[in-house]
Design an enzyme around this catalytic site. Structure first.
Site, PDB file in Angstrom:
ATOM      1  N   ASP A   1     -11.978   3.303   0.387  1.00 30.99           N
ATOM      2  CA  ASP A   1     -12.622   4.103   1.429  1.00 30.99           C
ATOM      3  C   ASP A   1     -13.818   3.340   1.981  1.00 30.99           C
ATOM      4  OD1 ASP A   1     -10.962   6.457   1.120  1.00 30.99           O
ATOM      5  OD2 ASP A   1     -12.039   6.842  -0.748  1.00 30.99           O
TER       6      ASP A   1
ATOM      7  N   ASP B   1      -3.746   5.032  -1.003  1.00 30.30           N
ATOM      8  CA  ASP B   1      -5.055   4.677  -0.435  1.00 30.30           C
ATOM      9  C   ASP B   1      -6.088   4.713  -1.557  1.00 30.30           C
ATOM     10  OD1 ASP B   1      -7.285   4.261   1.073  1.00 30.30           O
ATOM     11  OD2 ASP B   1      -7.070   6.027   2.352  1.00 30.30           O
TER      12      ASP B   1
ATOM     13  N   SER C   1       8.096  -4.134  -1.979  1.00 31.31           N
ATOM     14  CA  SER C   1       9.086  -4.285  -3.053  1.00 31.31           C
ATOM     15  C   SER C   1      10.181  -3.236  -2.977  1.00 31.31           C
ATOM     16  CB  SER C   1       8.471  -4.208  -4.454  1.00 31.31           C
ATOM     17  OG  SER C   1       7.417  -5.106  -4.597  1.00 31.31           O
TER      18      SER C   1
END
Length: 793
Positions: free
Chosen positions: A322, A319, A247
């Site tokens: 995991d 992030d 975006s």
């Protein structure tokens, strides 16, 4: 002959009957945009004005009635889309599409979205306004299911209508949170490179993450109180609902605009499909107003504005997933190791119903980190159990509260409180208001591991050393309020340093961010029209730089005149991805050949996982600059060490040969429009006979990958670029003229193929045009189509 004539007559009669039936169906089964309807659970009459592009302007005396009406009109335009997205999130597509979607269902049902939804719903405050309004919206949807006309897709595919619940709504939130799945592509790949090729290959590759960064700057100032003025790729290719991709957004402060008021711009990039992902609706009561863009089954808009403020989003790309290697008990595979000894997995039985087949039943092992993904993600081809820890299912979920708060904010402070409650997905929340405040908040639950840990490879699940060590307070998240530069922006790029370092993520390369800054920085008299031109910009600032590095390394001594012409055209290209340009064709094919000749020999089958990821796009400009690299050697050629010059020259010659075969000898005729196209695909449009009725397109268009008018496509062997994602809407809100703010959808407002608003915005969108997002009540009341919803006793 007599029998032949009789047969022809029967065929003609059947054709006429089909035509008449089709005409009758189309006239009967389009949405109701005018007239009167009675629906239950209204306390008062609701008037819905449909404007010229089919946007409902809902006028009610209270919010409960307004949201009941919203659910009803949303369903009559988008019920099929609602059906698909709830099935996708719950792993129920095989029920209607058959065994080809088992892998997709297995993947999504294995993520833990449904389990997280059940847990969250138990803890909801059932007396809160957001819960009551969400139920009112669902009531409107379900009343349409009960009383409205069944969309034709239900008949074509063979689906029974089911009423919707709050769990369906939360499942949609879960799908949105999963977003674009970069971790599932990149983490297994980087682990394989590290373990099979070694540290030298791995370290050189990941070094690209910290180069060529246009950083989002943290800066918090005072608030103004002014006047109120491959496998994963293949899996996602099959999805009938759009994944979130990237975006752009920027908000220009009053000091940088001609009229001295804030201008807000946003274009979230999402996978293209038909219907478009967003449904527009304007809700107004005596005490509340919002013009919003809604996801299917979500009552509170994630993009919106009114006369006081505007907000939108881009993907943060942090992030939040995991992967952990679990160590199983050799004597009991249903146990895994922890620092305190072996413990039992939770065993979750899953059942996938498959159209025309027996149910598929399987069991998922769940550790303290999350579900074991072996067998769920096909490219996790590992004997070791790999568990996925996802912040969305790990911490408390307040996402309904987030959507309610940001759409009901009374001030910047209110909006920030809403943004602070988001845990996943990570979103850049953008804000501008009539008091001349501008702001950006990187929202999402951020956390820390030990300092030396690299989290984009598999972590050790047994030792306890790789666990989350701390969660960050929202005030430590990247954010900016009224910065001295006079604007805020995001383009999925890396935020500035927080808590002593760059926060890990799958941030996209700097091209769009760099271009946005190039355009915003020098100009202090921005208008709405200037922003409309900018949001359609198709120039890459980095492509010419990469080309210069390519050209320096091409051996030119033995090139033909035509090959030298190709180099000259490439060198003179300014990075503009317009239809008549030759440069994009040469550049994209050269990049394809270069990446393949550089990485494919060492990576083998894993190369298909590497190409067309955000990671490889960040690696490209860094790799092409290197004179020495362990990746230059082609390991398939024995006893010979290749150089950068050899690899790039080989790539150039292969590119040239391919394009001659594809497009002809005349280099100047290699136009971008000959290889670039877009088609907005409907789920049933994959059937050849139905394609032209349900799909929209194909069209020639303009734009490129990682320019502001971002058109996302794959670089592959075909040399044909079929756009799969791009701006899901373009919005511009100018607070000096808020009643005439601008928006556009890629196709149209309705998902009903018989609606006149099914594709009426398509050509305007392709041409960079807009339609008005109306707020002026006098103008709205002049609408030709008015639907009155009356209380039903």
């Amino acid at each position: 002959m007599k029998y032949l004539k009789k047969f022809v007559k029967i065929v003609i009669i059947l054709v006429l009957l089909i035509v008449v039936f089709g005409w009758f169906y189309s006239k009967t089964y389009h949405p109701n945009y005018d007239g009167e309807l009675e629906i239950k659970n209204l306390t008062d009459e609701v008037t819905v004005y449909f404007d010229e592009v089919g946007v409902p302007h809902i006028n009610a005396t209270n919010q409960k009635d307004a949201y009941t009406a919203l659910g009803y009109v949303h369903a009559q335009d988008r019920l099929w889309q609602m059906e698909l997205i709830r099935r996708l999130a719950a792993g129920r597509l095989s029920e209607i599409f058959g065994k080809k979607l088992i892998r997709t269902d297995k993947f999504f049902s294995g993520l833990g979205i449904e389990e997280a939804s059940v847990k969250t719903i138990k803890n909801l405050n059932k007396n809160s306004d957001r819960y009551k309004l969400a139920l009112a919206y669902l009531d409107g949807v379900n009343q349409f299911i009960e009383d409205g006309k069944t969309p034709i897709e239900y008949s074509l595919v063979g689906v029974e209508k089911e009423k919707y619940t709050i769990k369906d709504m939360y499942n949609v939130f879960g799908y949105m949170a999963f977003s674009f799945a970069a971790a599932h592509k990149i983490d297994p790949l980087l682990t394989e490179i590290k373990e099979k090729l070694g540290a030298a290959y791995f370290n050189e590759l990941i070094g690209a993450e910290k180069e060529n960064l246009t950083l989002l700057k943290n800066e918090k100032n005072a608030v103004m109180k002014g006047s109120f003025a491959k496998e994963m790729h293949n899996l996602f290719e099959q999805l009938p609902i759009s994944p979130f991709i990237g975006s752009n957004s920027w908000v220009i402060g009053a000091d940088k605009t001609k009229n001295g008021k804030v201008i807000f711009a946003n274009d979230p990039h999402i996978g293209f499909s038909q219907p478009s992902v967003w449904y527009q609706a304007h809700v107004k009561t005596p005490e509340f107003e919002i013009y919003g863009f809604h996801l299917a089954l979500v009552p509170f808009p994630l993009l919106g504005h009114n006369k006081n403020y505007a907000y939108g989003l881009t993907m943060f790309e942090n992030d939040d997933i995991d992967f952990y290697i679990e160590e199983e008990n050799p004597e009991n595979p249903n146990q895994y190791k922890t620092p305190n000894g072996y413990v039992n997995y939770d065993l979750v039985e899953k059942r996938i119903k498959i159209k025309g087949e027996k149910d598929s039943v399987y069991t998922i092992k769940v550790s303290k980190h999350g579900p074991v993904m072996n067998g769920i993600i096909d490219h996790i081809d590992d004997e070791r159990p790999i568990a996925m820890q996802w912040i969305y299912t790990k911490v408390d979920n307040e996402i309904l509260d987030v959507a309610y708060r940001i759409s009901h904010a009374k001030s910047l402070s209110d909006f920030k409180k809403g943004a602070s409650k988001l845990h996943a997905p990570g979103l850049n929340m953008m804000y501008g208001d009539a008091k001349n405040n501008i702001a950006w908040f990187a929202s999402g639950k951020l956390y820390k591991h030990r300092d030396s840990l690299y989290t984009k490879t598999y972590l050790n699940g047994a030792s306890g050393n790789d666990e989350i060590t701390a969660y960050l307070d929202f005030e430590e998240n990247p954010q900016a309020i009224n910065p001295t530069d006079g604007y805020v922006y995001t383009a999925n790029n890396q935020p500035d340093s927080i808590v002593g370092g760059l926060y890990p993520g799958y941030y996209l390369n700097e091209d769009r961010a760099k271009r946005i800054v190039q355009l915003l920085e020098p100009k202090d008299d921005w208008t709405k029209e200037d922003v409309a031109e900018m949001i359609y910009d198709v120039t890459s600032p980095n492509a010419p730089i990469i080309i210069a590095d390519f050209v320096k390394s091409i051996r030119k001594n033995e090139l033909t005149a035509s090959q030298k012409k190709a180099i000259a055209l490439l060198q003179n290209w300014k990075g503009n991805f317009k239809k008549q340009e030759v440069g994009p064709v040469i550049y994209n094919r050269l990049v394809y050949e270069f990446q393949k000749n550089t990485f494919a020999d060492e990576m083998g089958e894993a190369y298909n996982q590497f190409v067309n990821t955000p990671f490889v796009e960040k690696v490209l400009p860094v790799q092409v600059k290197k004179e020495k690299s362990i990746w230059w050697d082609d390991i398939s050629t024995k006893n010979k060490i290749e150089t950068k010059e050899e690899i790039i020259t080989k790539s150039f010659l292969k590119m040239y040969s391919f394009l001659v075969n594809q497009l002809g000898e005349n280099v100047e005729d290699w136009k971008w429009e000959r290889v670039l196209s877009v088609e907005y695909k409907h789920a049933v449009g994959e059937v050849a006979l139905l394609r032209k009725y349900f799909n929209v397109g194909p069209f020639k268009t303009t734009g490129g990958d990682q320019v502001i008018n971002n058109q996302v496509y794959d670089l592959d062997s075909t040399g044909v670029y079929k756009i799969k994602a791009g701006p899901s809407t373009r919005r511009i809100v100018d607070f000096s003229d808020v009643d005439n703010s601008l928006g556009i959808l890629p196709t149209g407002q309705s998902g009903n193929v018989f609606s006149k608003h099914y594709k009426d915005q398509a050509q305007k969108y392709l041409d960079g045009e807009f339609v008005k997002m109306k707020l002026n009540q006098t103008e709205i009341e002049q609408s030709k189509n008015v639907l009155v919803l009356k209380p039903k006793n």
